[in-house]
Design an enzyme around this catalytic site. Structure first.
Site, PDB file in Angstrom:
ATOM      1  N   CYS A 188     -85.104 -38.966  57.403  1.00 43.68           N
ATOM      2  CA  CYS A 188     -83.915 -39.821  57.546  1.00 43.68           C
ATOM      3  C   CYS A 188     -83.983 -40.639  58.839  1.00 43.68           C
ATOM      4  CB  CYS A 188     -82.660 -38.946  57.542  1.00 43.68           C
ATOM      5  SG  CYS A 188     -81.152 -39.900  57.700  1.00 43.68           S
ATOM      6  N   CYS A 211     -78.947 -38.296  64.201  1.00 45.07           N
ATOM      7  CA  CYS A 211     -77.966 -37.225  64.414  1.00 45.07           C
ATOM      8  C   CYS A 211     -78.677 -36.088  65.169  1.00 45.07           C
ATOM      9  CB  CYS A 211     -77.451 -36.713  63.077  1.00 45.07           C
ATOM     10  SG  CYS A 211     -76.932 -38.057  61.986  1.00 45.07           S
ATOM     11  N   CYS A 264     -79.635 -32.608  63.566  1.00 49.12           N
ATOM     12  CA  CYS A 264     -80.235 -32.548  62.229  1.00 49.12           C
ATOM     13  C   CYS A 264     -81.763 -32.497  62.221  1.00 49.12           C
ATOM     14  CB  CYS A 264     -79.751 -33.736  61.406  1.00 49.12           C
ATOM     15  SG  CYS A 264     -80.256 -33.636  59.678  1.00 49.12           S
ATOM     16  N   CYS A 269     -73.349 -29.088  44.971  1.00 44.12           N
ATOM     17  CA  CYS A 269     -73.410 -30.179  45.954  1.00 44.12           C
ATOM     18  C   CYS A 269     -74.862 -30.583  46.148  1.00 44.12           C
ATOM     19  CB  CYS A 269     -72.847 -29.732  47.297  1.00 44.12           C
ATOM     20  SG  CYS A 269     -71.237 -28.955  47.156  1.00 44.12           S
ATOM     21  N   CYS A 282     -70.720 -32.743  43.711  1.00 37.56           N
ATOM     22  CA  CYS A 282     -70.504 -33.411  45.000  1.00 37.56           C
ATOM     23  C   CYS A 282     -71.848 -33.974  45.463  1.00 37.56           C
ATOM     24  CB  CYS A 282     -69.955 -32.414  46.011  1.00 37.56           C
ATOM     25  SG  CYS A 282     -69.672 -33.140  47.627  1.00 37.56           S
ATOM     26  N   CYS A 314     -64.802 -35.484  50.681  1.00 35.98           N
ATOM     27  CA  CYS A 314     -65.147 -34.238  51.349  1.00 35.98           C
ATOM     28  C   CYS A 314     -65.572 -34.652  52.750  1.00 35.98           C
ATOM     29  CB  CYS A 314     -66.286 -33.542  50.605  1.00 35.98           C
ATOM     30  SG  CYS A 314     -66.919 -32.105  51.501  1.00 35.98           S
ATOM     31  N   ARG A 352     -63.426 -25.554  53.973  1.00 38.93           N
ATOM     32  CA  ARG A 352     -64.690 -24.877  53.653  1.00 38.93           C
ATOM     33  C   ARG A 352     -65.338 -24.280  54.892  1.00 38.93           C
ATOM     34  NH1 ARG A 352     -65.785 -26.480  48.302  1.00 38.93           N
ATOM     35  NH2 ARG A 352     -64.550 -28.291  47.756  1.00 38.93           N
TER      36      ARG A 352
HETATM   37  N1  SAM Z   1     -77.407 -37.893  55.263  1.00 38.03           N
HETATM   38  C1  SAM Z   1     -76.146 -37.555  54.765  1.00 38.03           C
HETATM   39  C2  SAM Z   1     -75.049 -37.620  55.795  1.00 38.03           C
HETATM   40  O1  SAM Z   1     -75.296 -37.461  56.969  1.00 38.03           O
HETATM   41  O2  SAM Z   1     -73.925 -37.817  55.385  1.00 38.03           O
HETATM   42  C3  SAM Z   1     -76.099 -36.220  54.075  1.00 38.03           C
HETATM   43  C4  SAM Z   1     -76.746 -34.986  54.618  1.00 38.03           C
HETATM   44  S1  SAM Z   1     -76.150 -34.337  56.158  1.00 38.03           S
HETATM   45  C5  SAM Z   1     -77.347 -33.135  56.466  1.00 38.03           C
HETATM   46  C6  SAM Z   1     -74.616 -33.516  55.777  1.00 38.03           C
HETATM   47  C7  SAM Z   1     -73.832 -32.893  56.901  1.00 38.03           C
HETATM   48  O3  SAM Z   1     -74.358 -31.633  57.219  1.00 38.03           O
HETATM   49  C8  SAM Z   1     -73.789 -33.607  58.235  1.00 38.03           C
HETATM   50  O4  SAM Z   1     -72.865 -34.626  58.240  1.00 38.03           O
HETATM   51  C9  SAM Z   1     -73.398 -32.505  59.190  1.00 38.03           C
HETATM   52  O5  SAM Z   1     -72.013 -32.459  59.361  1.00 38.03           O
HETATM   53  C10 SAM Z   1     -73.905 -31.245  58.502  1.00 38.03           C
HETATM   54  N2  SAM Z   1     -75.041 -30.688  59.247  1.00 38.03           N
HETATM   55  C11 SAM Z   1     -76.296 -31.175  59.285  1.00 38.03           C
HETATM   56  N3  SAM Z   1     -77.092 -30.438  60.075  1.00 38.03           N
HETATM   57  C12 SAM Z   1     -76.322 -29.459  60.579  1.00 38.03           C
HETATM   58  C13 SAM Z   1     -76.560 -28.374  61.478  1.00 38.03           C
HETATM   59  N4  SAM Z   1     -77.741 -28.187  62.032  1.00 38.03           N
HETATM   60  N5  SAM Z   1     -75.548 -27.530  61.773  1.00 38.03           N
HETATM   61  C14 SAM Z   1     -74.330 -27.722  61.204  1.00 38.03           C
HETATM   62  N6  SAM Z   1     -74.042 -28.735  60.354  1.00 38.03           N
HETATM   63  C15 SAM Z   1     -75.012 -29.595  60.042  1.00 38.03           C
HETATM   64 FE1  SF4 Z   2     -79.747 -38.227  58.241  1.00 36.75          FE
HETATM   65 FE2  SF4 Z   2     -79.377 -35.697  58.954  1.00 36.75          FE
HETATM   66 FE3  SF4 Z   2     -77.866 -37.602  60.028  1.00 36.75          FE
HETATM   67 FE4  SF4 Z   2     -77.548 -36.969  57.423  1.00 36.75          FE
HETATM   68  S1  SF4 Z   2     -77.136 -35.663  59.170  1.00 36.75           S
HETATM   69  S2  SF4 Z   2     -77.645 -39.028  58.311  1.00 36.75           S
HETATM   70  S3  SF4 Z   2     -79.681 -36.450  56.881  1.00 36.75           S
HETATM   71  S4  SF4 Z   2     -80.082 -37.388  60.268  1.00 36.75           S
END
Ligand code: SAM
Ligand code: SF4
Ligand code: DTB
Length: 335
Positions: free
Chosen positions: A61, A65, A68, A105, A137, A197, A269
Site C-alpha cells: 500500500c 500509516c 501498518c 469483512c 463489509c 464502519c 467493536r
Molecule cells: N487500506 C484500507 C484503509 O486504510 O482504510 C483498509 C485496510 S486498513 C489495514 C484498516 C484499519 O485497520 C486501519 O484504518 C486501522 O485503523 C486498522 N489497523 C491497521 N493496522 C493496525 C495495527 N497495527 N494495530 C491496530 N489497528 C490497525
Molecule cells: Fe494502506 Fe495500511 Fe494505511 Fe490501510 S492502514 S491505507 S493498508 S498503509
C-alpha cells in the site's frame, strides 16, 4: 457537566462537546462502567456479533500509516501477498459462516479503489457473501461516488474507513492523505446508502484529549456510524510504531464505555489487540458495551484469539452470539 439521567428518553445526541466527552472518559472507572452499562442495557441486548476478517490483498500500500505493516514505508515481513480470487474468498466466507460468523469483512491494502478487474471481483465477492446470508463489509481505502454506488448495488452492508485518531494528531501518524480525505470518502459511502464502519486506534501516542476529539468527530456524525471499531495498536515489527508502549487494558475499557455512552445504538467493536487483553478485561468490555469482535485466528497480518477460545469466553460471559450457530452446535452434540 455531564448529567446522566437513567430515565431519560432523550433522542440520540449529535452535539457532544469535546470537554464533555473528556469528562466522561476520565470519570472514576466504576462510575463510567456503571453509566455505560445502563446505556447499553437500555438500547441493546447482550448479544455479541462475530465478524470474520479476511485480507484479500495484503501489502504494497502506498499510504504511510505508521502503524501498518502493509505500507510500502514499513519493513515488516509479511507472510504472503497474493491477490485472492473470487471463489477462494467465498470459500473462506463459507468456512467463517460455519464457524459461526455473521459478518464477513474483506480488506484490500489500497490507497484507493481503481476501476477494473480487481474492483469487478470485489463486487462479485460482495454479492457472493450476501448470498450466503452474511453481512458484507469492505475496507479498501478511498473511493469515488460511482464506486460507492456500485458497491451499494452489489448489496454491500458496510464500508470500513477508520479515522484512527483526532484531527489534531493525525499528521503524526499519516501524511500521505488528510483527515478531510477520510471524511469525504465517508460522505460518499453514506450518500450511497451503505452503512459506515468507522473508528480508531488507541496506543498511537495520542493524549486523552485526542481520544475525546476522535470520539467527538464520530459521535457528531448524523446518523452515528452504525459500526465503531476500537482497536488497540498492535505494535508490528518493521513499522514506525513498533516500539510503542502497550496500552493499559483499562484504557480500552474507558474508550469502549465512552463510545457506548455517546453512540448508544452503534455496534461498538472490540477490535485489534485482544490477544493482549486478559479474559477479565475483555469481559469488562462486553459488560460496558462492546457488542462485536473480530472472530478468527487472523486479523489482516497479525494473529487473533482462536475461534474455540472466543466461543468458550462468550459462553462463560453469558452473552449470546449467533443463535443459529448455537442451535446447530447443540443438534450436532446431541447426535
Ligand atoms: N487500506 C484500507 C484503509 O486504510 O482504510 C483498509 C485496510 S486498513 C489495514 C484498516 C484499519 O485497520 C486501519 O484504518 C486501522 O485503523 C486498522 N489497523 C491497521 N493496522 C493496525 C495495527 N497495527 N494495530 C491496530 N489497528 C490497525
Ligand atoms: Fe494502506 Fe495500511 Fe494505511 Fe490501510 S492502514 S491505507 S493498508 S498503509
Ligand atoms: C478495523 O478497525 N480493524 C481491523 C479491520 N477494521 C479491518 C484491522 C485490524 C488490523 C490489525 C493489524 C493487522 O492484522 O495487520
Amino acid at each position: 457537566m455531564f448529567n446522566f439521567d437513567i430515565n431519560s428518553t432523550e433522542d440520540l445526541r449529535f452535539d457532544w462537546e469535546r470537554e464533555e466527552i473528556l469528562e466522561i472518559l476520565n470519570l472514576p472507572l466504576i462510575d463510567l462502567m456503571w453509566k455505560a452499562q445502563i446505556v447499553h442495557r437500555k438500547f441493546n441486548t447482550y448479544k455479541v456479533q462475530l465478524a470474520s476478517l479476511f485480507s484479500v490483498k495484503t501489502g504494497g500500500c502506498t499510504e504511510n500509516c505508521s502503524y501498518c505493516s502493509q505500507s510500502i514505508y514499513s519493513s515488516s515481513q509479511l507472510k504472503s501477498n497474493p491477490l485472492h480470487e473470487v471463489e477462494a474468498v467465498l470459500k473462506r466466507a463459507r468456512i467463517a459462516k460455519e464457524e459461526g460468523a455473521e459478518r464477513f469483512c474483506m480488506g484490500w491494502a489500497w490507497r484507493e479503489i481503481r476501476d477494473g478487474s480487481a474492483f469487478n471481483s470485489m463486487l462479485e465477492m460482495v454479492k457472493g457473501v450476501r448470498k450466503l446470508g452474511m453481512e458484507a463489509c469492505v475496507t479498501a481505502g478511498m473511493l469515488n461516488e460511482n464506486q460507492a454506488l456500485k458497491l451499494a448495488e452489489a448489496g454491500l452492508t458496510a464500508y470500513n474507513h477508520n479515522l484512527d485518531t483526532s484531527p489534531e494528531f493525525y499528521q503524526n501518524i499519516i501524511t500521505t492523505r488528510t483527515y478531510q480525505d477520510r471524511l469525504d470518502t465517508l460522505k460518499r459511502v453514506r450518500n450511497a446508502g451503505i452503512n459506515i464502519c468507522c473508528g480508531g486506534i488507541i496506543g498511537l501516542g495520542e493524549s486523552s484529549q485526542d481520544r475525546a476529539s476522535l470520539l467527538q468527530v464520530l459521535s457528531n456524525m448524523n446518523p452515528h456510524p452504525e459500526s465503531v471499531p476500537i482497536n488497540a495498536l498492535v505494535a508490528i515489527e518493521g513499522t514506525r510504531l513498533e516500539e510503542s508502549k502497550e496500552i493499559d487494558s483499562i484504557e480500552m475499557i474507558r474508550m469502549i464505555s465512552t463510545a457506548r455512552i455517546l453512540m448508544p445504538k452503534s455496534k461498538v467493536r472490540l477490535s485489534a489487540g485482544r490477544e493482549k487483553l486478559s479474559k477479565e478485561a475483555q469481559i469488562l468490555c462486553f459488560q460496558c458495551g462492546a457488542n462485536s469482535i473480530f472472530y478468527g485466528d487472523e486479523l489482516l497480518t497479525t494473529s487473533n484469539p482462536a475461534c474455540e477460545t472466543d466461543r468458550k469466553l462468550l459462553k462463560e460471559v453469558g452473552v449470546s452470539f449467533n443463535k443459529n450457530f448455537e442451535s446447530k452446535q447443540s443438534t450436532l452434540a446431541a447426535k
